[in-house]
Design a protein around this motif. Sequence first.
Motif: not given
Length: 153
Positions: A124-125, A127-130, A137-138, A147-148
Amino acid sequence: MTLNIIEMILNFMPWVWLAVLIICCVVEAFTMALTTIWAAIAALPMIFIARTHMPLQWQVLIFVLITVILIIFTRPFAVKKLKIGKNTTNVNSLIGEEILITKAVSKFQKGEGKTKNGVIWNITSQSEEEITKGSTAKVVEVNGNTLIVDKEN
């Protein structure tokens, strides 16, 4: 009579300090916490100091002082250099790692990401962005089996 007993104890003290040294080394080998090693180091000069027939209370005082000084001034440096207690294992080792997004992540839907060792994780993101498929991603955090991640620019 009591003078002979005291003299006998003082003659035996180098062996006592040697025993303290060995016991502290064995305890340190089992715990690996960098605590008793300082007492072992302090016991080493005590073997030689005890041969001077210094009174027992002075020997103990010197031993305690050397141990405390070693713990205060050298333990933090040794812990930092040896990285004691900082080994990340299992899932926590993924934090900070870069992953490849294999299924896009949106605000309301989990995606999937592949780590360097080839394992696919739910992501999942943060920052909730796509985050689109094929980007990187990190990993910021691990929450259960998810994993966030934070999108890399």
